[in-house]
Design a protein around this motif. Structure first.
Motif: not given
Length: 293
Positions: A35-39, A268-272
């Motif tokens: 999901a971090s690579f998606t909108q 994306a924030m969570a993955v980082i």
């Protein structure tokens, strides 16, 4: 060659846990990375946008998400850098003090200090927010203050630190007490014969004897500190002026906002954040393990 017998009893015990672990941890984690690579807004199908979310968070200084990410990360690091040493050192000092032969009623003190660990973070935050409430709080009423603790710095951070330390002392103290119970008393006697004082015995006997429990608590406490959420949410609401808004609060706000969800950016924030926790944990493990070999 003989075939090894399958231990079905072990599989029967481990199997349900592994199934639940895969369903509720592994699959959501992998989907979160995707999901971090998606909108994505949690309703319609995710739209693949590649590294755009990461580019925005890390490099696009004109974006609101960039500002939120770096502000949240800064506040999270403030919490980690202050709280982790306190959550390690204070329980360790208490455990070492309770280990002394002259201390009486060790079990009672240990039970009292462990009670906060049985209370949820949310409940503990609510209790302390009421204690420091500007109008109803015991602190203001007892001392005759008319002060809003949560609306000014550095008092807002102090409130968060107080409730965090209060809730963490018991768990880490029990780990250290269990480890110290297995330390050979002959080591302390030998150190005394060599003329070692309390400080020397602590650094030369106590710490080396509990290095593995100490390593475990440091790594786990650090990982937990990076995930701080309930304390600033309930104690200060992220204020004043977002000075206590940590990264997990931004992630939750973006993913489950009252308006349109921005789950892709939140992922994306969570993955980082997850990568930062992994890197810090690995660094701590190798640094502390190497220093104790």
């Amino acid at each position: 060659m003989k075939k090894k017998n399958i231990n079905w009893a072990s599989i029967a015990f481990i199997g349900p846990h592994m199934v639940l672990f895969i369903i509720f941890v592994c699959i959501p984690t992998l989907y979160g990375v995707y999901a971090s690579f998606t909108q994505w807004n949690l309703i319609s199908d995710p739209v693949w946008i590649g590294l755009n979310n990461y580019k925005t968070l890390l490099f696009d200084s004109s974006s609101t998400f960039y500002t939120q990410f770096w502000n949240g990360l800064k506040n999270t690091f403030i919490f980690v850098l202050i709280m982790v040493p306190l959550q390690i050192i204070i329980p360790l000092m208490i455990a070492a003090a309770l280990q002394h032969k002259k201390v009486k009623m060790k079990g009672l003190f240990q039970a009292i200090l462990y009670i906060p660990g049985l209370i949820s973070v949310s409940a503990g935050s609510l209790i302390w927010s009421l204690i420091f409430h500007s109008r109803l709080g015991a602190v203001n009423n007892i001392f005759g203050y008319d002060f809003s603790w949560a609306s000014k710095q550095p008092y807002a951070w102090i409130l968060i630190f107080v409730v965090s330390i209060w809730g963490a002392i018991g768990g880490n103290m029990i780990i250290y007490r269990s480890a110290l119970a297995g330390v050979n008393e002959d080591l302390y006697e030998a150190a005394e014969i060599d003329g070692a004082g309390p400080v020397q015995k602590f650094f030369n006997v106590t710490l080396p004897s509990i290095r593995f429990p100490l390593l475990y608590t440091i790594v786990m406490t650090t990982a937990g500190a990076f995930n701080v959420f309930a304390q600033p949410l309930m104690m200060t609401g992220g204020g004043p002026n977002r000075s206590t808004t940590v990264l997990m609060m931004y992630i939750r706000s973006l993913a489950f906002s009252q308006g349109e969800s921005i789950a892709g950016m939140a992922s994306a924030m969570a993955v980082i954040l997850g990568l930062i926790i992994m890197c810090v944990s690995v660094f701590q493990y190798f640094l502390l393990d190497k220093s104790n070999t």
